[in-house]
Write a protein that holds these residues in place. Structure first.
Motif, PDB file in Angstrom:
ATOM      1  N   PRO A   8      -1.500 -10.316 -10.908  1.00 41.17           N
ATOM      2  CA  PRO A   8      -0.237  -9.639 -10.575  1.00 41.17           C
ATOM      3  C   PRO A   8       0.224  -9.981  -9.161  1.00 41.17           C
ATOM      4  CG  PRO A   8      -2.051  -8.106 -10.330  1.00 41.17           C
ATOM      5  CD  PRO A   8      -2.648  -9.377 -10.874  1.00 41.17           C
ATOM      6  N   GLN A   9       1.525  -9.968  -8.972  1.00 44.15           N
ATOM      7  CA  GLN A   9       2.126 -10.177  -7.657  1.00 44.15           C
ATOM      8  C   GLN A   9       2.734  -8.861  -7.204  1.00 44.15           C
ATOM      9  OE1 GLN A   9       1.786 -13.155  -6.173  1.00 44.15           O
ATOM     10  NE2 GLN A   9       0.719 -13.932  -7.987  1.00 44.15           N
ATOM     11  N   LEU A  10       2.152  -8.238  -6.202  1.00 43.42           N
ATOM     12  CA  LEU A  10       2.616  -6.922  -5.775  1.00 43.42           C
ATOM     13  C   LEU A  10       4.080  -6.954  -5.325  1.00 43.42           C
ATOM     14  CD1 LEU A  10       1.784  -4.003  -5.452  1.00 43.42           C
ATOM     15  CD2 LEU A  10       0.895  -4.536  -3.178  1.00 43.42           C
ATOM     16  N   LYS A  11       4.480  -8.052  -4.678  1.00 37.69           N
ATOM     17  CA  LYS A  11       5.865  -8.134  -4.200  1.00 37.69           C
ATOM     18  C   LYS A  11       6.850  -8.331  -5.355  1.00 37.69           C
ATOM     19  CE  LYS A  11       5.553 -13.096  -3.164  1.00 37.69           C
ATOM     20  NZ  LYS A  11       5.647 -14.125  -2.101  1.00 37.69           N
ATOM     21  N   ASN A  12       6.343  -8.785  -6.496  1.00 36.90           N
ATOM     22  CA  ASN A  12       7.180  -8.949  -7.692  1.00 36.90           C
ATOM     23  C   ASN A  12       6.567  -8.176  -8.856  1.00 36.90           C
ATOM     24  OD1 ASN A  12       9.088 -10.903  -6.573  1.00 36.90           O
ATOM     25  ND2 ASN A  12       7.377 -12.337  -6.579  1.00 36.90           N
ATOM     26  N   ILE A  13       6.132  -6.955  -8.573  1.00 38.27           N
ATOM     27  CA  ILE A  13       5.339  -6.210  -9.547  1.00 38.27           C
ATOM     28  C   ILE A  13       6.105  -5.951 -10.841  1.00 38.27           C
ATOM     29  CG2 ILE A  13       5.975  -3.957  -8.588  1.00 38.27           C
ATOM     30  CD1 ILE A  13       2.560  -5.041 -10.117  1.00 38.27           C
ATOM     31  N   ASP A  14       7.415  -5.756 -10.762  1.00 41.79           N
ATOM     32  CA  ASP A  14       8.181  -5.502 -11.988  1.00 41.79           C
ATOM     33  C   ASP A  14       8.128  -6.702 -12.930  1.00 41.79           C
ATOM     34  OD1 ASP A  14       8.861  -2.959 -11.210  1.00 41.79           O
ATOM     35  OD2 ASP A  14      10.769  -3.549 -10.302  1.00 41.79           O
ATOM     36  N   GLU A  15       8.204  -7.922 -12.378  1.00 39.90           N
ATOM     37  CA  GLU A  15       8.117  -9.125 -13.203  1.00 39.90           C
ATOM     38  C   GLU A  15       6.723  -9.276 -13.792  1.00 39.90           C
ATOM     39  OE1 GLU A  15      10.025 -12.829 -11.957  1.00 39.90           O
ATOM     40  OE2 GLU A  15      10.703 -11.766 -10.170  1.00 39.90           O
ATOM     41  N   ASN A  30      -6.042 -10.246  -7.104  1.00 43.77           N
ATOM     42  CA  ASN A  30      -6.501 -11.204  -6.099  1.00 43.77           C
ATOM     43  C   ASN A  30      -6.151 -10.744  -4.686  1.00 43.77           C
ATOM     44  OD1 ASN A  30      -6.454 -14.629  -7.444  1.00 43.77           O
ATOM     45  ND2 ASN A  30      -7.460 -12.782  -8.170  1.00 43.77           N
ATOM     46  N   ASP A  31      -5.889  -9.457  -4.550  1.00 39.36           N
ATOM     47  CA  ASP A  31      -5.439  -8.917  -3.259  1.00 39.36           C
ATOM     48  C   ASP A  31      -6.585  -8.510  -2.346  1.00 39.36           C
ATOM     49  OD1 ASP A  31      -2.302  -8.114  -4.028  1.00 39.36           O
ATOM     50  OD2 ASP A  31      -3.713  -7.941  -5.691  1.00 39.36           O
ATOM     51  N   PHE A  32      -7.811  -8.519  -2.857  1.00 40.94           N
ATOM     52  CA  PHE A  32      -8.901  -7.876  -2.117  1.00 40.94           C
ATOM     53  C   PHE A  32     -10.052  -8.815  -1.759  1.00 40.94           C
ATOM     54  CE2 PHE A  32      -6.978  -4.695  -4.986  1.00 40.94           C
ATOM     55  CZ  PHE A  32      -6.507  -3.784  -4.050  1.00 40.94           C
ATOM     56  N   PHE A  33      -9.855 -10.147  -1.894  1.00 38.76           N
ATOM     57  CA  PHE A  33     -10.980 -11.014  -1.531  1.00 38.76           C
ATOM     58  C   PHE A  33     -10.892 -11.553  -0.104  1.00 38.76           C
ATOM     59  CE2 PHE A  33      -8.472 -14.172  -4.223  1.00 38.76           C
ATOM     60  CZ  PHE A  33      -7.966 -14.918  -3.159  1.00 38.76           C
ATOM     61  N   SER A  34      -9.860 -11.175   0.619  1.00 39.41           N
ATOM     62  CA  SER A  34      -9.732 -11.595   2.017  1.00 39.41           C
ATOM     63  C   SER A  34     -10.537 -10.662   2.923  1.00 39.41           C
ATOM     64  CB  SER A  34      -8.266 -11.552   2.449  1.00 39.41           C
ATOM     65  OG  SER A  34      -8.155 -11.630   3.857  1.00 39.41           O
ATOM     66  N   PRO A  35     -11.382 -11.207   3.797  1.00 41.79           N
ATOM     67  CA  PRO A  35     -12.127 -10.352   4.736  1.00 41.79           C
ATOM     68  C   PRO A  35     -11.215  -9.478   5.590  1.00 41.79           C
ATOM     69  CG  PRO A  35     -13.073 -12.548   4.710  1.00 41.79           C
ATOM     70  CD  PRO A  35     -11.811 -12.621   3.891  1.00 41.79           C
ATOM     71  N   ASP A  36     -10.033 -10.006   5.939  1.00 44.90           N
ATOM     72  CA  ASP A  36      -9.103  -9.213   6.753  1.00 44.90           C
ATOM     73  C   ASP A  36      -8.665  -7.957   6.013  1.00 44.90           C
ATOM     74  OD1 ASP A  36      -9.193 -10.959   8.868  1.00 44.90           O
ATOM     75  OD2 ASP A  36      -7.391 -12.062   8.286  1.00 44.90           O
ATOM     76  N   GLU A  50      -0.321   1.342  -4.049  1.00 43.12           N
ATOM     77  CA  GLU A  50       0.943   0.722  -4.449  1.00 43.12           C
ATOM     78  C   GLU A  50       0.858   0.218  -5.889  1.00 43.12           C
ATOM     79  OE1 GLU A  50       2.224  -2.216  -1.672  1.00 43.12           O
ATOM     80  OE2 GLU A  50       2.197  -0.835   0.021  1.00 43.12           O
ATOM     81  N   TYR A  51      -0.279  -0.345  -6.260  1.00 44.11           N
ATOM     82  CA  TYR A  51      -0.460  -0.763  -7.657  1.00 44.11           C
ATOM     83  C   TYR A  51      -0.498   0.450  -8.587  1.00 44.11           C
ATOM     84  CZ  TYR A  51      -1.325  -5.776  -7.032  1.00 44.11           C
ATOM     85  OH  TYR A  51      -1.187  -7.117  -6.793  1.00 44.11           O
ATOM     86  N   ILE A 236      -5.685 -16.118 -17.067  1.00 43.64           N
ATOM     87  CA  ILE A 236      -4.852 -17.303 -16.842  1.00 43.64           C
ATOM     88  C   ILE A 236      -4.689 -17.394 -15.322  1.00 43.64           C
ATOM     89  CG2 ILE A 236      -2.625 -18.380 -17.260  1.00 43.64           C
ATOM     90  CD1 ILE A 236      -2.444 -16.634 -19.825  1.00 43.64           C
ATOM     91  N   GLU A 237      -5.533 -18.209 -14.688  1.00 46.43           N
ATOM     92  CA  GLU A 237      -5.657 -18.163 -13.233  1.00 46.43           C
ATOM     93  C   GLU A 237      -4.700 -19.142 -12.553  1.00 46.43           C
ATOM     94  OE1 GLU A 237      -9.176 -17.828  -9.880  1.00 46.43           O
ATOM     95  OE2 GLU A 237      -9.419 -19.240 -11.533  1.00 46.43           O
ATOM     96  N   THR A 238      -3.439 -18.797 -12.602  1.00 44.45           N
ATOM     97  CA  THR A 238      -2.410 -19.497 -11.856  1.00 44.45           C
ATOM     98  C   THR A 238      -1.510 -18.424 -11.251  1.00 44.45           C
ATOM     99  OG1 THR A 238      -0.708 -21.220 -11.972  1.00 44.45           O
ATOM    100  CG2 THR A 238      -0.922 -19.786 -13.896  1.00 44.45           C
ATOM    101  N   SER A 239      -1.086 -18.624 -10.020  1.00 40.74           N
ATOM    102  CA  SER A 239      -0.533 -17.503  -9.253  1.00 40.74           C
ATOM    103  C   SER A 239       0.930 -17.200  -9.533  1.00 40.74           C
ATOM    104  CB  SER A 239      -0.717 -17.758  -7.750  1.00 40.74           C
ATOM    105  OG  SER A 239      -2.092 -17.797  -7.417  1.00 40.74           O
TER     106      SER A 239
END
Length: 257
Positions: A8-15, A30-36, A50-51, A236-239
């Motif tokens: 999912p794309q949070l900025k385009n969540i409706d789509e 895929n929003d949570f694998f960044s150490p930051d 938000e999700y 389907i792992e394409t962003s």
């Protein structure tokens, strides 16, 4: 219920939600694998909230941190940080309501000495046994990354298969790029596969193209899928949403979804 998922794309969540509803797809976050992100509990909670403000699909998974996660490192400090990242990833997955979290093997395929392989196996067995027992209510899937052979992951999985919440995430595209004959991968890992990642590439680089846009033999995948993997969930792992849509159309025409 479909066992296929999209990112999912949070900025385009409706789509993302519309596409998921059309095909019955789940979400793999895929929003949570960044150490930051993981280093800020407030940020994790904010993204998860938000999700969860939306009506999400029933099937939810989450990709964990993987870039520098080496739980088998000779350096105890790297091991400690890696363990922290794994735990943070699991907690983030629980926060967003995911039922499974995915991690990578992360071994170096060019290191083939007996001592390296034994250390990787022993450390992974000890570490994941502890994690699986500590978090029995979430599934832990280990994914092949740059692995040139399925046999290290298969051997580890044979040992960890006693845990009902353990499984392999079989990345079909990674195996097509980094591995040997795909049938060898399928036959070795099939008993342990509970989740899959698919996308397309040129059989040389991990390009994450839309399914059907590269050189992977999808008719062969179809044979493998219906023979071995119909009980597994499949990302389907394409962003991009457009690539997800085109992948779904291609897989639908092929009779897979």
């Amino acid at each position: 219920m479909s066992k296929f998922l999209i990112i999912p794309q949070l900025k385009n969540i409706d789509e993302s939600l519309k596409l998921a509803e059309k095909y019955g797809f789940g979400f793999e976050f895929n929003d949570f694998f960044s150490p930051d992100v993981l280093d800020s509990k407030e940020r994790v909670k904010k993204i998860a909230a938000e999700y969860k403000a939306h009506k999400l699909p029933n099937l939810l998974t989450c990709h964990g941190d993987f870039f520098d996660v080496l739980i088998f490192s000779e350096d105890k400090h790297i091991r400690n940080i890696s363990e922290m990242r794994v735990r943070q990833s699991i907690e983030a997955a629980l926060e967003v309501g995911a039922e499974a979290v995915i991690f990578h093997t992360n071994h170096n395929p060019f290191f083939t000495s007996e001592s390296y392989v034994k250390n990787w196996m022993d450390c992974n067995m000890k570490f994941w046994s502890g994690i699986l027992a500590e978090y029995p209510h979430i599934k832990i899937y280990i994914e092949n990354m740059c692995d040139s052979s399925p046999h290290m992951l298969a051997a580890l999985s044979e040992r960890l298969s006693a845990f009902s919440n353990y499984g392999v995430c079989f990345d079909y595209a990674h195996a097509s790029v980094f591995g040997s004959d795909i049938d060898e991968w399928v036959n070795a890992l099939a008993p342990y596969v509970k989740h899959m990642h698919i996308n397309d590439n040129d059989l040389k680089s991990d390009l994450h193209l839309a399914v059907g846009d590269g050189k992977i033999d999808w008719n062969r995948f179809k044979e493998h899928y219906f023979k071995f993997f119909t009980k597994a969930s499949v990302l389907i792992e394409t962003s991009s949403i457009e690539n997800q849509r085109r992948s779904a159309e291609f897989l639908s025409k092929l009779g897979i979804i």
